[in-house]
Design an enzyme around this catalytic site. Structure first.
Site, PDB file in Angstrom:
ATOM      1  N   TYR A 172       0.831  -1.201   0.000  1.00 33.35           N
ATOM      2  CA  TYR A 172       0.000   0.000   0.000  1.00 33.35           C
ATOM      3  C   TYR A 172       0.867   1.253   0.000  1.00 33.35           C
ATOM      4  CZ  TYR A 172      -3.462   3.428   1.588  1.00 33.35           C
ATOM      5  OH  TYR A 172      -4.274   4.533   1.700  1.00 33.35           O
ATOM      6  N   LYS A 206       1.111   4.075  -3.060  1.00 35.16           N
ATOM      7  CA  LYS A 206       0.675   5.453  -2.854  1.00 35.16           C
ATOM      8  C   LYS A 206       1.834   6.435  -3.041  1.00 35.16           C
ATOM      9  CE  LYS A 206      -3.779   5.235  -1.851  1.00 35.16           C
ATOM     10  NZ  LYS A 206      -4.825   5.939  -2.636  1.00 35.16           N
TER      11      LYS A 206
END
Length: 228
Positions: free
Chosen positions: A152, A156
């Protein structure tokens, strides 16, 4: 002039709440979702000047069809909010991570935004003081990054890099590009313990509403600048 705003993945969670807040402010909101029925239900429940659009950010044909629909119905786009995201890989470590999960995170959190941005850029060029807002995360900050959620966080971070690249490319055209973090929010992705969804959406709304002369290529959370 009423703004025309497209939000991806807006049938639930932060995207839906953001659509509601924008509708209250008087904007025309194009609420998109992968499932046409889900988009229609959410738009109907919110009410106001909110319109459903089927848009699967993993499908180029779906993205193109959505762009054509916006062109036919509105002729321009003033704000794009790349809100689609996911794959919060609790418990993974970079040293042992399932790289298939990492690839899926990049697909969901990074390539989806890139595809949609490319497709609707001609419409943004017809908008007034157009803006792109990429929904990022404080977990993407290199300055603050730790070992948690590696798929994640790195996906990002890639989205943040894309934000800076587009900001530099489009600056001379008057299109501003920012990243916005909603913070840890109590959504399906964030889980229990996060803050109210309305607060997370308001953090993004602030970036949408930044004055045009506030520059481009910023990274914000709760009206504060985050370190890249």
């Amino acid at each position: 002039m009423t703004r025309i705003i497209l939000i991806t993945g807006a049938n639930r969670g932060i995207g839906r709440e953001l659509a509601a807040q924008l509708a209250i402010a008087g904007d025309t909101v194009l609420l998109s979702a992968r499932d046409a029925g889900a988009a229609k239900r959410a738009a109907s429940e919110i009410g106001g000047d909110v319109h459903p659009i089927q848009l699967d950010t993993s499908d180029l044909a779906s993205i193109s069809a959505a762009a054509e629909k916006i062109e036919a119905g509105y002729g321009r786009l003033d704000v794009l909010v790349n809100n689609v995201g996911g794959i919060y890989d609790y418990g993974q470590k970079a040293s042992t991570a399932d790289l298939a999960v990492a690839q899926q995170a990049l697909e969901t959190n990074f390539f989806s935004a890139w595809r949609v941005t490319q497709a609707v850029l001609p419409l943004l060029r017809k908008g007034k003081a157009a803006r792109i807002v990429n929904v990022s995360s404080e977990a993407a900050s290199l300055d603050r990054m730790g070992a948690a959620v590696p798929a994640y966080a790195t996906s990002k971070t890639a989205l943040n890099a894309l934000t800076r690249v587009f900001a530099a490319e489009l600056a001379d055209e008057g299109i501003t590009v920012h990243a916005a973090s909603p913070g840890w929010t109590a959504t399906e992705l964030g889980g229990e313990g996060g803050r109210p969804v309305a607060e997370g959406a308001a953090s993004i709304l602030h970036v949408i509403d930044l004055p045009a002369d506030s520059g481009t290529g910023g990274f914000y959370q709760d009206k504060q600048v985050l370190p890249w």
